[in-house]
Design an enzyme around this catalytic site. Structure first.
Site, PDB file in Angstrom:
ATOM      1  N   PRO A 141      -9.607  53.954  89.063  1.00 37.42           N
ATOM      2  CA  PRO A 141      -8.333  53.532  89.654  1.00 37.42           C
ATOM      3  C   PRO A 141      -7.636  52.484  88.783  1.00 37.42           C
ATOM      4  CG  PRO A 141     -10.145  52.401  90.734  1.00 37.42           C
ATOM      5  CD  PRO A 141     -10.768  53.376  89.768  1.00 37.42           C
ATOM      6  N   GLY A 142      -6.332  52.375  88.947  1.00 32.95           N
ATOM      7  CA  GLY A 142      -5.589  51.302  88.305  1.00 32.95           C
ATOM      8  C   GLY A 142      -5.343  51.470  86.827  1.00 32.95           C
ATOM      9  N   CYS A 143      -5.427  52.705  86.309  1.00 32.79           N
ATOM     10  CA  CYS A 143      -5.170  52.955  84.890  1.00 32.79           C
ATOM     11  C   CYS A 143      -3.816  53.643  84.729  1.00 32.79           C
ATOM     12  CB  CYS A 143      -6.264  53.834  84.283  1.00 32.79           C
ATOM     13  SG  CYS A 143      -7.858  53.005  84.117  1.00 32.79           S
ATOM     14  N   LEU A 144      -3.100  53.291  83.644  1.00 36.47           N
ATOM     15  CA  LEU A 144      -1.830  53.938  83.368  1.00 36.47           C
ATOM     16  C   LEU A 144      -2.023  55.421  83.084  1.00 36.47           C
ATOM     17  CD1 LEU A 144      -0.125  51.230  81.120  1.00 36.47           C
ATOM     18  CD2 LEU A 144       0.204  51.633  83.562  1.00 36.47           C
ATOM     19  N   SER A 145      -3.130  55.743  82.416  1.00 39.01           N
ATOM     20  CA  SER A 145      -3.483  57.131  82.140  1.00 39.01           C
ATOM     21  C   SER A 145      -4.573  57.574  83.116  1.00 39.01           C
ATOM     22  CB  SER A 145      -3.985  57.280  80.700  1.00 39.01           C
ATOM     23  OG  SER A 145      -3.025  56.820  79.776  1.00 39.01           O
TER      24      SER A 145
END
Length: 340
Positions: free
Chosen positions: A119-123
């Site tokens: 979770p919480g990743c741009l990709s």
């Protein structure tokens, strides 16, 4: 001693040489990643890692010195932190991460499931791990090996760095890693705040997965051992005589078999009533009540192990204390299970 500069060829930075290991002769060699497993649950041999670099103090972007040892890095992650920190400019570090992304082995589609998503990743990032016995370890030590992928090249490079730096180590070693190493490696200079948060989330998920995977393996192992013990006990019980068919009007016969099967747990037992062959002999109370006076017993039990014939007979007489006064004779053939 001259300082080698393996990162430049004709003054041009070459990605792939930035992360290197040194031989005894000071030669640099590029890192080649292991082949990817074909399936999600394929076993991969734990890598031993390159020789760790000497303990050094690496400058943070804020010019604050950091003791590498205080970051509790794995030997492989320590080597890469020192190597990245030695790269002279941000562009080369960025290029090196893209190079590592290109060398990350492909993964099976089975890894791309919600429970493996970071979770919480741009990709989009998926990562999972397997556990196996530590190569050359003792006492069932377990190490973790990771697989993963991302649809963003730079994020994939960061994931490749973590996979290489954490695979082959125990959950305790992995959990001890301080995320500040990204500053010591000067990689944080390359990242936007969003990617930096994504990097921290990847590391946190990998730590959590390592602990959960080893705990699950320990539980599964305990269950397997318990099941094996139960199966062994069941196999042993399958060989033990636990019941017999009572005979109406034969109280002595039934009492003898009931007592011996319950107490001695024999693997075989045969009781023959020979009373009819001794009809002319002096009777007894048992003879008067049911016509039972003479028996022949053939029994095999582990309880007889280590006892001589006399002691085996005494043991049977003791167990049949209430029956023996009521019959005239009991012929005994008693064996231990090892004598069969």
């Amino acid at each position: 001693m001259k300082t080698a500069k393996p990162f430049l060829i004709a003054g041009v930075p070459i990605a792939g040489l930035a992360l290197h290991s040194w031989s005894n002769h000071g030669a640099a060699s590029a890192w080649n990643p292991p082949h990817a497993p074909r399936a999600r649950h394929s076993r991969r041999r734990a890598t031993s890692g390159s020789p760790s670099a000497s303990r050094t103090v690496t400058a943070l972007p804020s010019s604050v010195d950091v003791d590498i040892e205080s970051l509790h890095l794995t030997p492989e992650l320590e080597m890469m932190t020192n190597a990245f920190g030695s790269i002279p400019d941000e562009k080369t570090r960025h290029k090196q991460l893209l190079y590592m992304a290109s060398k990350l082995p492909p993964v099976d589609d089975g890894i791309r499931v919600p429970e493996n998503k970071v979770p919480g990743c741009l990709s989009t990032v998926h990562v999972d791990c397997i556990v196996e016995a530590k190569e050359g370890g003792e006492g069932g030590d377990l190490v973790v090996n990771y697989v993963g992928d991302s649809d963003g090249l730079l994020t994939k490079g960061l994931l490749a760095l973590l996979i290489r730096g954490l695979s082959g180590y125990t959950p305790e070693q992995i959990n001890a890693v301080d995320p500040k190493f990204i500053q010591a490696a000067k990689i944080s200079q390359t990242l936007t705040p969003g990617r930096n948060n994504g990097f921290l989330n990847m590391l946190a998920v990998m730590k959590k997965k390592a602990a959960e995977a080893v705990e699950k393996e320990a539980t599964d192992s305990a269950n397997r051992d318990e099941k094996a013990i139960g199966e062994d006990a069941g196999a042993e019980n399958d060989n033990i005589v636990t019941s017999f068919d009572p005979v109406d009007g034969k109280p002595m016969y039934n009492a003898i078999l009931s007592t011996l099967t319950t107490v001695l747990k024999p693997t075989s037992i045969k009781l023959t009533d020979n009373s009819s062959q001794h009809a002319g002999h002096a009777g007894s109370k048992g003879w008067e009540e049911s016509g039972e006076s003479h028996f022949a017993l053939d029994i095999t039990a582990e309880a007889f192990e280590g006892l001589n014939l006399v002691k085996r007979h005494k043991l049977i007489y003791m167990l049949l204390g209430e029956v023996m006064p009521k019959i005239h004779a009991l012929e005994i053939k008693a064996r231990s299970t090892s004598e069969v």
